[in-house]
Design a protein around this motif. Structure first.
Motif, mmCIF file in Angstrom:
data_model
loop_
_atom_site.group_PDB
_atom_site.id
_atom_site.type_symbol
_atom_site.label_atom_id
_atom_site.label_comp_id
_atom_site.label_asym_id
_atom_site.label_seq_id
_atom_site.Cartn_x
_atom_site.Cartn_y
_atom_site.Cartn_z
ATOM 1 N N ILE A 284 0.866 -1.176 0.000
ATOM 2 C CA ILE A 284 0.000 0.000 0.000
ATOM 3 C C ILE A 284 0.903 1.226 0.000
ATOM 4 O O ILE A 284 1.733 1.404 0.907
ATOM 5 C CB ILE A 284 -0.926 0.035 1.238
ATOM 6 N N ASN A 285 0.761 2.051 -1.030
ATOM 7 C CA ASN A 285 1.605 3.244 -1.185
ATOM 8 C C ASN A 285 3.088 2.901 -1.090
ATOM 9 O O ASN A 285 3.892 3.637 -0.502
ATOM 10 C CB ASN A 285 1.240 4.301 -0.146
ATOM 11 N N GLY A 286 3.462 1.763 -1.653
ATOM 12 C CA GLY A 286 4.854 1.332 -1.682
ATOM 13 C C GLY A 286 5.342 0.655 -0.423
ATOM 14 O O GLY A 286 6.469 0.150 -0.384
ATOM 15 N N GLN A 287 4.531 0.628 0.623
ATOM 16 C CA GLN A 287 4.919 -0.001 1.887
ATOM 17 C C GLN A 287 4.374 -1.429 1.941
ATOM 18 O O GLN A 287 3.188 -1.653 1.718
ATOM 19 C CB GLN A 287 4.379 0.804 3.075
ATOM 20 N N LYS A 288 5.275 -2.372 2.254
ATOM 21 C CA LYS A 288 4.859 -3.770 2.295
ATOM 22 C C LYS A 288 3.948 -4.028 3.492
ATOM 23 O O LYS A 288 4.197 -3.552 4.604
ATOM 24 C CB LYS A 288 6.069 -4.699 2.368
ATOM 25 N N LEU A 289 2.890 -4.770 3.249
ATOM 26 C CA LEU A 289 1.923 -5.100 4.295
ATOM 27 C C LEU A 289 2.370 -6.318 5.095
ATOM 28 O O LEU A 289 2.966 -7.255 4.539
ATOM 29 C CB LEU A 289 0.549 -5.388 3.678
ATOM 30 N N GLU A 290 2.066 -6.305 6.363
ATOM 31 C CA GLU A 290 2.382 -7.469 7.195
ATOM 32 C C GLU A 290 1.541 -8.669 6.767
ATOM 33 O O GLU A 290 2.023 -9.806 6.745
ATOM 34 C CB GLU A 290 2.119 -7.145 8.663
ATOM 35 N N HIS A 291 0.268 -8.388 6.423
ATOM 36 C CA HIS A 291 -0.628 -9.427 5.909
ATOM 37 C C HIS A 291 -1.233 -8.922 4.607
ATOM 38 O O HIS A 291 -1.837 -7.842 4.580
ATOM 39 C CB HIS A 291 -1.748 -9.740 6.908
ATOM 40 N N PRO A 292 -1.079 -9.650 3.503
ATOM 41 C CA PRO A 292 -1.608 -9.212 2.206
ATOM 42 C C PRO A 292 -3.122 -8.978 2.256
ATOM 43 O O PRO A 292 -3.835 -9.635 3.012
ATOM 44 C CB PRO A 292 -1.265 -10.388 1.275
ATOM 45 N N TYR A 293 -3.592 -8.034 1.435
ATOM 46 C CA TYR A 293 -5.018 -7.743 1.341
ATOM 47 C C TYR A 293 -5.631 -8.577 0.200
ATOM 48 O O TYR A 293 -4.991 -8.756 -0.848
ATOM 49 C CB TYR A 293 -5.259 -6.266 1.036
ATOM 50 N N PRO A 294 -6.839 -9.067 0.396
ATOM 51 C CA PRO A 294 -7.517 -9.764 -0.709
ATOM 52 C C PRO A 294 -7.575 -8.885 -1.949
ATOM 53 O O PRO A 294 -7.631 -7.652 -1.862
ATOM 54 C CB PRO A 294 -8.921 -10.021 -0.143
ATOM 55 N N HIS A 295 -7.612 -9.504 -3.104
ATOM 56 C CA HIS A 295 -7.545 -8.774 -4.363
ATOM 57 C C HIS A 295 -8.656 -7.742 -4.504
ATOM 58 O O HIS A 295 -8.442 -6.642 -5.037
ATOM 59 C CB HIS A 295 -7.605 -9.769 -5.531
ATOM 60 N N ILE A 296 -9.845 -8.042 -4.015
ATOM 61 C CA ILE A 296 -10.979 -7.137 -4.145
ATOM 62 C C ILE A 296 -10.727 -5.802 -3.441
ATOM 63 O O ILE A 296 -11.182 -4.751 -3.881
ATOM 64 C CB ILE A 296 -12.270 -7.799 -3.590
ATOM 65 N N VAL A 297 -9.914 -5.828 -2.348
ATOM 66 C CA VAL A 297 -9.602 -4.597 -1.617
ATOM 67 C C VAL A 297 -8.714 -3.699 -2.478
ATOM 68 O O VAL A 297 -8.928 -2.483 -2.564
ATOM 69 C CB VAL A 297 -8.910 -4.916 -0.284
ATOM 70 N N GLY A 298 -7.735 -4.312 -3.125
ATOM 71 C CA GLY A 298 -6.878 -3.541 -4.015
ATOM 72 C C GLY A 298 -7.644 -2.962 -5.189
ATOM 73 O O GLY A 298 -7.413 -1.814 -5.601
ATOM 74 N N ASP A 299 -8.570 -3.729 -5.716
ATOM 75 C CA ASP A 299 -9.405 -3.228 -6.815
ATOM 76 C C ASP A 299 -10.194 -2.003 -6.379
ATOM 77 O O ASP A 299 -10.323 -1.026 -7.124
ATOM 78 C CB ASP A 299 -10.385 -4.325 -7.264
ATOM 79 N N LEU A 300 -10.745 -2.061 -5.177
ATOM 80 C CA LEU A 300 -11.505 -0.927 -4.654
ATOM 81 C C LEU A 300 -10.624 0.314 -4.546
ATOM 82 O O LEU A 300 -10.994 1.394 -5.015
ATOM 83 C CB LEU A 300 -12.097 -1.290 -3.292
ATOM 84 N N LEU A 301 -9.476 0.168 -3.914
ATOM 85 C CA LEU A 301 -8.595 1.319 -3.709
ATOM 86 C C LEU A 301 -8.126 1.919 -5.035
ATOM 87 O O LEU A 301 -8.096 3.149 -5.200
ATOM 88 C CB LEU A 301 -7.397 0.906 -2.860
ATOM 89 N N ASN A 302 -7.762 1.071 -5.974
ATOM 90 C CA ASN A 302 -7.251 1.561 -7.253
ATOM 91 C C ASN A 302 -8.353 2.114 -8.159
ATOM 92 O O ASN A 302 -8.063 2.789 -9.146
ATOM 93 C CB ASN A 302 -6.484 0.454 -7.973
ATOM 94 N N SER A 303 -9.595 1.838 -7.806
ATOM 95 C CA SER A 303 -10.723 2.360 -8.580
ATOM 96 C C SER A 303 -11.300 3.626 -7.965
ATOM 97 O O SER A 303 -12.269 4.192 -8.488
ATOM 98 C CB SER A 303 -11.842 1.305 -8.669
ATOM 99 N N LEU A 304 -10.718 4.088 -6.851
ATOM 100 C CA LEU A 304 -11.282 5.234 -6.130
ATOM 101 C C LEU A 304 -11.490 6.483 -6.977
ATOM 102 O O LEU A 304 -12.548 7.135 -6.864
ATOM 103 C CB LEU A 304 -10.402 5.578 -4.921
ATOM 104 N N PRO A 305 -10.551 6.874 -7.836
ATOM 105 C CA PRO A 305 -10.788 8.080 -8.642
ATOM 106 C C PRO A 305 -12.064 7.973 -9.485
ATOM 107 O O PRO A 305 -12.842 8.922 -9.569
ATOM 108 C CB PRO A 305 -9.539 8.176 -9.515
ATOM 109 N N ARG A 306 -12.261 6.814 -10.096
ATOM 110 C CA ARG A 306 -13.457 6.620 -10.924
ATOM 111 C C ARG A 306 -14.721 6.544 -10.054
ATOM 112 O O ARG A 306 -15.774 7.076 -10.414
ATOM 113 C CB ARG A 306 -13.317 5.357 -11.760
ATOM 114 N N ILE A 307 -14.602 5.869 -8.892
ATOM 115 C CA ILE A 307 -15.739 5.755 -7.980
ATOM 116 C C ILE A 307 -16.179 7.133 -7.501
ATOM 117 O O ILE A 307 -17.365 7.469 -7.507
ATOM 118 C CB ILE A 307 -15.381 4.852 -6.775
ATOM 119 N N LYS A 308 -15.227 7.967 -7.082
ATOM 120 C CA LYS A 308 -15.547 9.307 -6.588
ATOM 121 C C LYS A 308 -16.197 10.158 -7.669
ATOM 122 O O LYS A 308 -17.167 10.894 -7.416
ATOM 123 C CB LYS A 308 -14.278 9.982 -6.062
ATOM 124 N N LYS A 309 -15.660 10.063 -8.879
ATOM 125 C CA LYS A 309 -16.211 10.848 -9.986
ATOM 126 C C LYS A 309 -17.663 10.453 -10.250
ATOM 127 O O LYS A 309 -18.533 11.315 -10.447
ATOM 128 C CB LYS A 309 -15.362 10.634 -11.238
#
Length: 370
Positions: A284-309
């Protein structure tokens, strides 16, 4: 035996109301008396012949009840309803079945050809199978449901209890519903069937009343990347079930799949891969996570600009979908905040997501990497 003629229960009935009731009641008595000993003749009648018989019977009995017969006009097929009683605000829709049954398919719910001067409509129904019989009652009192042929149409049940007509079930009344424009009628009926399915715990959607614009079914995989992103962004906004990673995982894609088909005419043969392909997110933001996030969480975060719009300026289709699929309370003037609240509550309910600070990540517009 079911009452053959049921009049409108109109407060302060005037001379015209009573006159129409007398005309139809007398016509019905006349028509039923004529069926005696002529079962085979009536069994073979065509719908157009039933319409003509109904009109002729009204004209025949009109003088006996002091109803001007010149005010009775058979329109038949060109205007709804089939018979107009001019200068009364009343009309009569004629339906028949050659079965020994009091049910049939009725007219379109849209009523695009409705006579502008007709406010109240009676249904005159001919059961031609078995022992022929005619019944007549207020139109809305015998409409039990909605089905589809080439368009949404009412289903008729002449033995229907007044409290169980389709308008009572939709918590409205016929006079209010009929005055809606076509889009609002479809929307209200669609919402009724979606809520009905939800209440029964079923995954169903009225395919014949969706937002579909494509007459052909096609495959989601054949869309270009921008079209896929558009649809996936809407899905992340609409369906919190996509985040069922701990509970009810077997049903997480069902509502989305139905929506994809009814709104876009699209079939997806690899639904699970849409939000899971590529593995978990480790950074997340280049920092390694102690426990990986499920793929759907990453999809949500990376889609935020489109979601907000989308949420800051929702189009008509998105707004209608939000009304249908968001179960939580929301602020129409701040959809983004409402969506974040909904997502946060969903994460808290999932064992694998509850420790993820999703609100904080959304507010900082975090970027996830594999």
């Amino acid at each position: 035996m079911e009452q053959r003629f049921v009049s409108f229960n109109v407060e302060g009935m005037n001379h015209v109301d009573n006159l129409v009731s007398s005309l139809l009641g007398s016509s019905l008595t006349y028509m039923n008396e004529k069926t005696n000993g002529k079962t085979e003749f009536y069994n073979k009648m065509k719908p157009s012949e039933v319409e003509q018989l109904s009109y002729d019977s009204m004209v025949e009995v009109a003088p006996s009840v002091d109803f001007p017969k010149e005010r009775i006009e058979l329109i038949s097929g060109h205007v709804f309803p089939d018979i107009l009683l001019h200068e009364t605000k009343y009309g009569v829709e004629i339906k028949s079945t050659q079965k020994d049954s009091w049910t049939s398919t009725g007219s379109s719910i849209v009523e695009s050809t409705r006579d502008a001067d007709t406010e109240r409509v009676y249904m005159l129904f001919a059961k031609l199978g078995g022992t022929p019989e005619f019944r007549c009652k207020p139109y809305q009192q015998c409409l039990s449901n909605i089905a589809v042929t080439h368009a949404p149409r009412y289903l008729i049940d002449m033995e229907l209890d007044e409290k169980n007509n389709i308008f009572s079930l939709m918590k409205t009344n016929y006079d209010e519903f009929r005055q809606l424009n076509e889009a609002d009628k479809i929307s209200q009926v669609r919402q009724y069937y979606i809520e009905k399915a939800k209440a029964k715990g079923k995954y169903e959607m009225p395919w014949w009343m969706g937002g579909t614009t494509n007459v052909n079914l096609s495959f989601y995989a054949d869309l270009d990347i921008e079209e896929k992103r558009e649809i996936e962004t809407r899905a992340l906004i609409l369906f919190e079930s996509l985040f069922n990673v701990s509970k009810d995982r077997q049903n997480k894609y069902k509502t989305f799949s139905l929506w994809l088909c009814t709104n876009y005419s699209l079939l997806c043969t690899n639904m699970r891969d849409l939000f899971t392909a590529g593995g978990s997110y480790h950074y997340i933001n280049g920092q390694k996570l102690e426990h990986p996030y499920p793929h759907i969480v990453g999809d949500l975060l990376n889609s935020l600009p489109r979601i907000k719009k989308m949420l800051k300026d929702p189009d008509y289709m998105l707004m209608k979908s939000i009304e249908e699929f968001w179960d939580s309370k929301y602020d129409r003037n701040n959809l983004l905040s409402s969506w974040v609240n909904m997502i946060e509550d969903k994460f808290k309910s999932q064992a694998e997501l509850k420790d993820i600070p999703i609100r904080e990540l959304i507010e900082m517009e975090a970027i996830a990497q594999i």
